[in-house]
Write a protein that holds these residues in place. Sequence first.
Motif, PDB file in Angstrom:
ATOM      1  N   CYS A 132       0.836  -1.215   0.000  1.00  0.00           N
ATOM      2  CA  CYS A 132       0.000   0.000   0.000  1.00  0.00           C
ATOM      3  C   CYS A 132       0.863   1.255   0.000  1.00  0.00           C
ATOM      4  O   CYS A 132       0.582   2.210  -0.732  1.00  0.00           O
ATOM      5  CB  CYS A 132      -0.943   0.015   1.198  1.00  0.00           C
ATOM      6  SG  CYS A 132      -2.304  -1.150   1.066  1.00  0.00           S
ATOM      7  N   LYS A 133       1.908   1.247   0.808  1.00  0.00           N
ATOM      8  CA  LYS A 133       2.799   2.406   0.853  1.00  0.00           C
ATOM      9  C   LYS A 133       3.570   2.556  -0.453  1.00  0.00           C
ATOM     10  O   LYS A 133       3.677   3.663  -0.984  1.00  0.00           O
ATOM     11  CB  LYS A 133       3.750   2.290   2.043  1.00  0.00           C
ATOM     12  CG  LYS A 133       3.050   2.523   3.364  1.00  0.00           C
ATOM     13  CD  LYS A 133       3.978   2.336   4.541  1.00  0.00           C
ATOM     14  CE  LYS A 133       3.208   2.548   5.834  1.00  0.00           C
ATOM     15  NZ  LYS A 133       4.027   2.272   7.008  1.00  0.00           N
ATOM     16  N   ASP A 134       4.087   1.448  -0.984  1.00  0.00           N
ATOM     17  CA  ASP A 134       4.846   1.495  -2.242  1.00  0.00           C
ATOM     18  C   ASP A 134       3.978   1.940  -3.417  1.00  0.00           C
ATOM     19  O   ASP A 134       4.423   2.680  -4.281  1.00  0.00           O
ATOM     20  CB  ASP A 134       5.454   0.124  -2.575  1.00  0.00           C
ATOM     21  CG  ASP A 134       6.564  -0.275  -1.639  1.00  0.00           C
ATOM     22  OD1 ASP A 134       7.056   0.593  -0.883  1.00  0.00           O
ATOM     23  OD2 ASP A 134       6.950  -1.462  -1.661  1.00  0.00           O
ATOM     24  N   GLN A 135       2.742   1.485  -3.439  1.00  0.00           N
ATOM     25  CA  GLN A 135       1.838   1.790  -4.548  1.00  0.00           C
ATOM     26  C   GLN A 135       0.999   3.045  -4.291  1.00  0.00           C
ATOM     27  O   GLN A 135       0.159   3.399  -5.103  1.00  0.00           O
ATOM     28  CB  GLN A 135       0.895   0.596  -4.803  1.00  0.00           C
ATOM     29  CG  GLN A 135       1.606  -0.683  -5.184  1.00  0.00           C
ATOM     30  CD  GLN A 135       2.317  -0.571  -6.509  1.00  0.00           C
ATOM     31  OE1 GLN A 135       1.797   0.028  -7.445  1.00  0.00           O
ATOM     32  NE2 GLN A 135       3.511  -1.132  -6.592  1.00  0.00           N
ATOM     33  N   ARG A 136       1.220   3.654  -3.132  1.00  0.00           N
ATOM     34  CA  ARG A 136       0.492   4.859  -2.723  1.00  0.00           C
ATOM     35  C   ARG A 136      -1.032   4.649  -2.743  1.00  0.00           C
ATOM     36  O   ARG A 136      -1.780   5.440  -3.307  1.00  0.00           O
ATOM     37  CB  ARG A 136       0.886   6.041  -3.599  1.00  0.00           C
ATOM     38  CG  ARG A 136       2.316   6.469  -3.406  1.00  0.00           C
ATOM     39  CD  ARG A 136       2.605   7.746  -4.169  1.00  0.00           C
ATOM     40  NE  ARG A 136       3.928   8.244  -3.864  1.00  0.00           N
ATOM     41  CZ  ARG A 136       4.995   8.005  -4.625  1.00  0.00           C
ATOM     42  NH1 ARG A 136       4.902   7.276  -5.700  1.00  0.00           N
ATOM     43  NH2 ARG A 136       6.169   8.495  -4.280  1.00  0.00           N
ATOM     44  N   LEU A 137      -1.446   3.551  -2.136  1.00  0.00           N
ATOM     45  CA  LEU A 137      -2.871   3.231  -2.056  1.00  0.00           C
ATOM     46  C   LEU A 137      -3.466   3.813  -0.781  1.00  0.00           C
ATOM     47  O   LEU A 137      -2.861   3.730   0.286  1.00  0.00           O
ATOM     48  CB  LEU A 137      -3.089   1.715  -2.056  1.00  0.00           C
ATOM     49  CG  LEU A 137      -2.614   0.966  -3.289  1.00  0.00           C
ATOM     50  CD1 LEU A 137      -2.739  -0.525  -3.069  1.00  0.00           C
ATOM     51  CD2 LEU A 137      -3.400   1.392  -4.509  1.00  0.00           C
ATOM     52  N   ALA A 138      -4.633   4.389  -0.892  1.00  0.00           N
ATOM     53  CA  ALA A 138      -5.329   4.913   0.272  1.00  0.00           C
ATOM     54  C   ALA A 138      -6.120   3.805   0.954  1.00  0.00           C
ATOM     55  O   ALA A 138      -6.250   3.785   2.176  1.00  0.00           O
ATOM     56  CB  ALA A 138      -6.267   6.041  -0.135  1.00  0.00           C
ATOM     57  N   ILE A 139      -6.654   2.884   0.171  1.00  0.00           N
ATOM     58  CA  ILE A 139      -7.524   1.838   0.705  1.00  0.00           C
ATOM     59  C   ILE A 139      -7.201   0.521   0.018  1.00  0.00           C
ATOM     60  O   ILE A 139      -6.980   0.471  -1.190  1.00  0.00           O
ATOM     61  CB  ILE A 139      -9.008   2.175   0.448  1.00  0.00           C
ATOM     62  CG1 ILE A 139      -9.378   3.490   1.140  1.00  0.00           C
ATOM     63  CG2 ILE A 139      -9.923   1.054   0.932  1.00  0.00           C
ATOM     64  CD1 ILE A 139     -10.722   4.023   0.727  1.00  0.00           C
ATOM     65  N   MET A 140      -7.199  -0.551   0.806  1.00  0.00           N
ATOM     66  CA  MET A 140      -7.019  -1.902   0.263  1.00  0.00           C
ATOM     67  C   MET A 140      -8.158  -2.755   0.810  1.00  0.00           C
ATOM     68  O   MET A 140      -8.363  -2.817   2.017  1.00  0.00           O
ATOM     69  CB  MET A 140      -5.672  -2.480   0.695  1.00  0.00           C
ATOM     70  CG  MET A 140      -5.424  -3.900   0.248  1.00  0.00           C
ATOM     71  SD  MET A 140      -5.017  -4.080  -1.486  1.00  0.00           S
ATOM     72  CE  MET A 140      -3.292  -3.617  -1.458  1.00  0.00           C
ATOM     73  N   PHE A 141      -8.893  -3.373  -0.049  1.00  0.00           N
ATOM     74  CA  PHE A 141      -9.967  -4.272   0.356  1.00  0.00           C
ATOM     75  C   PHE A 141      -9.457  -5.698   0.343  1.00  0.00           C
ATOM     76  O   PHE A 141      -8.558  -6.037  -0.430  1.00  0.00           O
ATOM     77  CB  PHE A 141     -11.157  -4.171  -0.613  1.00  0.00           C
ATOM     78  CG  PHE A 141     -11.825  -2.838  -0.604  1.00  0.00           C
ATOM     79  CD1 PHE A 141     -12.669  -2.468   0.420  1.00  0.00           C
ATOM     80  CD2 PHE A 141     -11.607  -1.938  -1.637  1.00  0.00           C
ATOM     81  CE1 PHE A 141     -13.289  -1.225   0.418  1.00  0.00           C
ATOM     82  CE2 PHE A 141     -12.215  -0.702  -1.652  1.00  0.00           C
ATOM     83  CZ  PHE A 141     -13.062  -0.347  -0.615  1.00  0.00           C
ATOM     84  N   ASP A 142     -10.032  -6.527   1.190  1.00  0.00           N
ATOM     85  CA  ASP A 142      -9.715  -7.949   1.186  1.00  0.00           C
ATOM     86  C   ASP A 142     -10.852  -8.665   0.478  1.00  0.00           C
ATOM     87  O   ASP A 142     -11.963  -8.735   0.977  1.00  0.00           O
ATOM     88  CB  ASP A 142      -9.557  -8.474   2.609  1.00  0.00           C
ATOM     89  CG  ASP A 142      -9.144  -9.935   2.653  1.00  0.00           C
ATOM     90  OD1 ASP A 142      -8.970 -10.556   1.580  1.00  0.00           O
ATOM     91  OD2 ASP A 142      -8.992 -10.454   3.765  1.00  0.00           O
ATOM     92  N   LYS A 143     -10.556  -9.197  -0.671  1.00  0.00           N
ATOM     93  CA  LYS A 143     -11.554  -9.894  -1.469  1.00  0.00           C
ATOM     94  C   LYS A 143     -12.079 -11.118  -0.725  1.00  0.00           C
ATOM     95  O   LYS A 143     -13.219 -11.527  -0.920  1.00  0.00           O
ATOM     96  CB  LYS A 143     -10.918 -10.314  -2.801  1.00  0.00           C
ATOM     97  CG  LYS A 143     -11.857 -10.920  -3.788  1.00  0.00           C
ATOM     98  CD  LYS A 143     -11.121 -11.191  -5.096  1.00  0.00           C
ATOM     99  CE  LYS A 143     -12.019 -11.847  -6.109  1.00  0.00           C
ATOM    100  NZ  LYS A 143     -11.314 -12.104  -7.360  1.00  0.00           N
ATOM    101  N   ALA A 144     -11.263 -11.699   0.134  1.00  0.00           N
ATOM    102  CA  ALA A 144     -11.653 -12.896   0.869  1.00  0.00           C
ATOM    103  C   ALA A 144     -12.482 -12.565   2.109  1.00  0.00           C
ATOM    104  O   ALA A 144     -13.040 -13.460   2.724  1.00  0.00           O
ATOM    105  CB  ALA A 144     -10.415 -13.672   1.296  1.00  0.00           C
ATOM    106  N   GLY A 145     -12.563 -11.286   2.483  1.00  0.00           N
ATOM    107  CA  GLY A 145     -13.261 -10.896   3.701  1.00  0.00           C
ATOM    108  C   GLY A 145     -14.763 -10.821   3.536  1.00  0.00           C
ATOM    109  O   GLY A 145     -15.338 -11.291   2.552  1.00  0.00           O
ATOM    110  N   ASP A 146     -15.414 -10.191   4.501  1.00  0.00           N
ATOM    111  CA  ASP A 146     -16.864 -10.082   4.511  1.00  0.00           C
ATOM    112  C   ASP A 146     -17.406  -9.107   3.489  1.00  0.00           C
ATOM    113  O   ASP A 146     -18.564  -9.172   3.126  1.00  0.00           O
ATOM    114  CB  ASP A 146     -17.360  -9.657   5.904  1.00  0.00           C
ATOM    115  CG  ASP A 146     -17.188 -10.762   6.923  1.00  0.00           C
ATOM    116  OD1 ASP A 146     -17.101 -11.936   6.508  1.00  0.00           O
ATOM    117  OD2 ASP A 146     -17.140 -10.446   8.119  1.00  0.00           O
TER     118      ASP A 146
END
Length: 176
Positions: A132-146
């Motif tokens: 996330c830091k390397d790609q400068r992402l603000a949000i990461m979702f977990d596809k495997a989550g709820d």
Amino acid sequence: MKKSLILFLALFSIVHVYGQKFGYVDTDYVLGKMPEYKEAQGEINKLSLGWQEEIKEMSRKIESMYNELQAEEVLLTAEMKKDRMAEISRKEGELKEYQKKIFGFEGLFFLKKKELIKPVQDKVFEAIERVCKDQRLAIMFDKAGDMVMIYTDPRHDYTDYVLEELGLGDPNDVIK
């Protein structure tokens, strides 16, 4: 469900307005690629099978006690029958207590799973944070989550980046 959908839509609107980058990762897939996760799962399964076998053996003994009681019932006095029923009830109580101790909330199974799996999950989440830091992402979702995603654009899938960060990437794949 409505609250999480409203929260997601509000979050999506904020991200859209400010042009923030977001992505998703499939942690189940990542964990499935990790040898240490497979080892931990194998150990957990082995322990679980052993505990289940112990529980089955205890159940068989109780069933045997019932069968013996039924076979000898006509020969027993009321007092003897009462004593045998009390012993069977005591064994059933022990069985229930043992099941609770092993597979109940905060039981040995839960604690062992937590002990073996948590370090692997922590490693994945640390890799996700670095991606996330390397790609400068603000949000990461977990596809495997709820959170259910009914559409995912593959260009926002950062699973391969996380695998690469963990050193588990396919050497034939090239991250774009």
